[in-house]
Design an enzyme around this catalytic site. Structure first.
Site, PDB file in Angstrom:
ATOM      1  N   ASN A  10      21.970  81.065  -3.323  1.00  0.00           N
ATOM      2  CA  ASN A  10      23.352  81.368  -3.322  1.00  0.00           C
ATOM      3  C   ASN A  10      23.503  79.916  -2.383  1.00  0.00           C
ATOM      4  OD1 ASN A  10      25.805  81.688  -2.503  1.00  0.00           O
ATOM      5  ND2 ASN A  10      25.999  84.132  -2.325  1.00  0.00           N
ATOM      6  N   ARG A  12      26.610  79.352  -0.729  1.00  0.00           N
ATOM      7  CA  ARG A  12      27.318  79.668   0.147  1.00  0.00           C
ATOM      8  C   ARG A  12      26.679  80.808   1.457  1.00  0.00           C
ATOM      9  NH1 ARG A  12      32.066  83.183  -1.991  1.00  0.00           N
ATOM     10  NH2 ARG A  12      32.713  82.962   0.125  1.00  0.00           N
ATOM     11  N   CYS A  13      25.337  80.517   1.412  1.00  0.00           N
ATOM     12  CA  CYS A  13      24.545  81.228   2.331  1.00  0.00           C
ATOM     13  C   CYS A  13      23.674  80.494   2.983  1.00  0.00           C
ATOM     14  CB  CYS A  13      23.543  82.282   1.521  1.00  0.00           C
ATOM     15  SG  CYS A  13      22.383  83.122   2.750  1.00  0.00           S
ATOM     16  N   GLY A  14      24.036  80.409   4.260  1.00  0.00           N
ATOM     17  CA  GLY A  14      23.397  79.548   5.290  1.00  0.00           C
ATOM     18  C   GLY A  14      21.785  79.738   5.119  1.00  0.00           C
TER      19      GLY A  14
END
Length: 116
Positions: A10, A12-14
């Site tokens: 994903n 958007r996930c760090g």
């Protein structure tokens, strides 16, 4: 011959970005699956869970809104959890990194090193 490493990612996930960066840094051959755009099939999720050595429920992110709305407080069997994960891929922990018959959840991202 290099084994391809698959990352269920994903962007958007760090933590997911961190695990991907480690894989790129190590020069491994990577297949990136953006699982929110291309959700894995139920049987793929079953195979991932087996490779992780966990029950399907252990793959569920219980902080997600959809979990709170639809699943919180409910007792589901493994098949029902597989159905839920296939229908709502946002529920899957991330990132998941698979290499051959082994897999890890990249939390922290350095867990990916266990597969290399």
């Amino acid at each position: 011959m290099k084994t391809t490493v698959t990352i269920y990612h994903n962007p958007r996930c760090g933590k997911s970005r961190g695990a991907l960066a480690i894989l790129e840094e190590k020069g491994v051959q990577i297949e990136i699956v953006e699982y929110l755009k291309t959700p894995p099939a139920r049987e793929t999720i079953r195979a991932i869970v087996k490779k992780l050595g966990i029950e399907p429920e252990a793959l569920v992110r219980k902080g997600e809104e959809i979990y709170k709305e639809k699943f919180s407080g409910k007792v589901l069997n493994n098949e029902q959890w597989l159905d839920a994960l296939a229908k709502h891929p946002i529920l899957m922990e991330r990132p998941i990194i698979v290499r051959g018959e082994r897999a890890v959840i990249g939390r922290p991202p350095e867990k990916v090193l266990e597969l290399l």
